[in-house]
Design a protein around this motif. Structure first.
Motif, PDB file in Angstrom:
ATOM      1  N   ALA A   1       1.649   6.609  -6.925  1.00 29.71           N
ATOM      2  CA  ALA A   1       0.316   7.457  -7.118  1.00 29.71           C
ATOM      3  C   ALA A   1       0.936   8.929  -6.672  1.00 29.71           C
ATOM      4  N   LYS A   2       1.919   8.677  -5.893  1.00 29.35           N
ATOM      5  CA  LYS A   2       2.789  10.518  -5.988  1.00 29.35           C
ATOM      6  C   LYS A   2       3.109  10.625  -6.566  1.00 29.35           C
ATOM      7  N   LEU A   3       4.488  10.048  -6.689  1.00 31.98           N
ATOM      8  CA  LEU A   3       5.692  10.493  -8.162  1.00 31.98           C
ATOM      9  C   LEU A   3       4.444  10.247  -8.991  1.00 31.98           C
ATOM     10  N   ALA A   4       3.893   9.617  -9.818  1.00 27.83           N
ATOM     11  CA  ALA A   4       2.709   9.672 -10.837  1.00 27.83           C
ATOM     12  C   ALA A   4       2.414  11.455 -11.101  1.00 27.83           C
ATOM     13  N   ALA A   5       1.356  11.667  -9.399  1.00 23.49           N
ATOM     14  CA  ALA A   5       1.096  12.586  -9.713  1.00 23.49           C
ATOM     15  C   ALA A   5       1.922  14.118  -9.701  1.00 23.49           C
TER      16      ALA A   5
ATOM     17  N   ALA B   1       0.718  -1.129  -0.441  1.00 21.86           N
ATOM     18  CA  ALA B   1       0.118  -0.040  -0.014  1.00 21.86           C
ATOM     19  C   ALA B   1       0.721   1.856  -0.316  1.00 21.86           C
ATOM     20  N   VAL B   2       1.511   1.181   0.828  1.00 23.38           N
ATOM     21  CA  VAL B   2       2.696   2.492   0.901  1.00 23.38           C
ATOM     22  C   VAL B   2       3.460   3.140  -0.490  1.00 23.38           C
ATOM     23  N   ALA B   3       3.385   1.900  -0.822  1.00 24.55           N
ATOM     24  CA  ALA B   3       4.569   1.697  -2.711  1.00 24.55           C
ATOM     25  C   ALA B   3       3.756   2.066  -3.422  1.00 24.55           C
TER      26      ALA B   3
END
Length: 297
Positions: A117-121, A110-112
């Motif tokens: 997702a954060k990196l993609a955003a 989940a953390v990964a």
């Protein structure tokens, strides 16, 4: 055979009965011992231990051994139960450890996923910002290019207009000359010092050349008067105006309006009294001067 001849039943002596009873008891003990040995061996095999060999032929002397074997059986059974409990606890601990490991794996996944997702955003946001910056730069470049083109066009038009604009013009239009330079008569205290261009009141009066307005005031017999100094130091004068349209310090081009024809000062009718003063002082005949600059009154 007569009853007398029958053999009387044998009576077993008491000692013989005790021996027989002891033999029966020993035989039973032996059987029990064999059964106990078999059960102990089975339990020992199930518990992974070695059974203690019991001799079925020991007889009464093995009674203590049988009791000892029962204690060993109980101990082995207790040990077996304890091992089962330990195994059950170990299995529970293993299950708990496995569940903890799986939970840790799920949490890590989940953390990964959240990080991905954060990196993609962030990558999307960076890309959008870069695109917006590139668009803004492109718009600014287009505006700068358009401004440069407009400025160049304005300069070209100004140059063309300056080239096309007349360098010298007559002081008014729709006129007729009513007096010339040096003319004498009762209308003047001395010989006439300029040219009179007669026209209806309100007709625009124009600067004959580019220059700077150095006077716009009421000047006695000249009435409302405007003077313009030109680049070569020559001054032109416009008198008897009904109104001013310039102020001292204004820059004018050839043909710009400086006032309107009127009847202020000493005059017999609406006209503009036009003079040319070399160096700002020497009065000369305006007519040849105008002709020399390309216009003929």
């Amino acid at each position: 055979m007569s009853e007398a001849g029958r053999t009387a039943p044998r009576r077993t002596p008491a000692g013989a009965r005790r021996v027989a009873k002891h033999r029966l008891t020993s035989r039973r003990s032996s059987v029990r011992g064999v059964q106990l040995v078999g059960l102990t061996a089975a339990l020992a095999a199930a518990a992974g231990t070695s059974a203690v060999a019991l001799s079925p032929s020991a007889g009464p002397a093995n009674a203590g051994t049988t009791s000892t074997s029962s204690a060993q059986l109980e101990a082995m059974t207790a040990a077996r139960v304890e091992r089962r409990e330990l195994a059950s606890r170990d299995m529970s601990r293993f299950d708990m450890s496995l569940q903890s490991t799986r939970k840790a794996q799920v949490d890590a996944a989940a953390v990964a996923k959240a990080r991905a997702a954060k990196l993609a955003a962030n990558a999307t946001l960076t890309q959008r910002r870069a695109l917006a910056l590139a668009t803004a730069k492109a718009v600014a470049a287009r505006k700068a290019a358009a401004a440069a083109v407009a400025e160049a066009k304005a300069k070209a038009e100004a140059i063309a207009e300056a080239k096309a604009a007349p360098k010298v013009v007559l002081p008014t239009t729709g006129y007729h000359l009513t007096a010339g330079f040096g003319q004498a008569g009762g209308r003047w205290a001395s010989n006439h010092t300029g040219l009179d261009f007669a026209a209806p009141i309100g007709t625009p009066i124009r600067s004959v050349m580019a220059g700077e307005v150095i006077q716009a005031d009421y000047e006695g017999a000249y009435g409302r008067q405007v003077k313009v100094r030109h680049a070569d130091g020559t001054v032109t004068s416009y008198s008897h105006m009904s109104a001013f349209t310039v102020s001292v310090g204004d820059s004018v081009q050839a043909g710009d309006q400086v006032g309107a024809i009127g009847v202020t000062g000493n005059t017999t009718g609406p006209h503009v009294h036009f003079e040319v003063l070399l160096g700002g002082e020497q009065q000369i005949n305006p007519k040849p001067w105008l002709s020399e600059h390309g216009v003929n009154p």
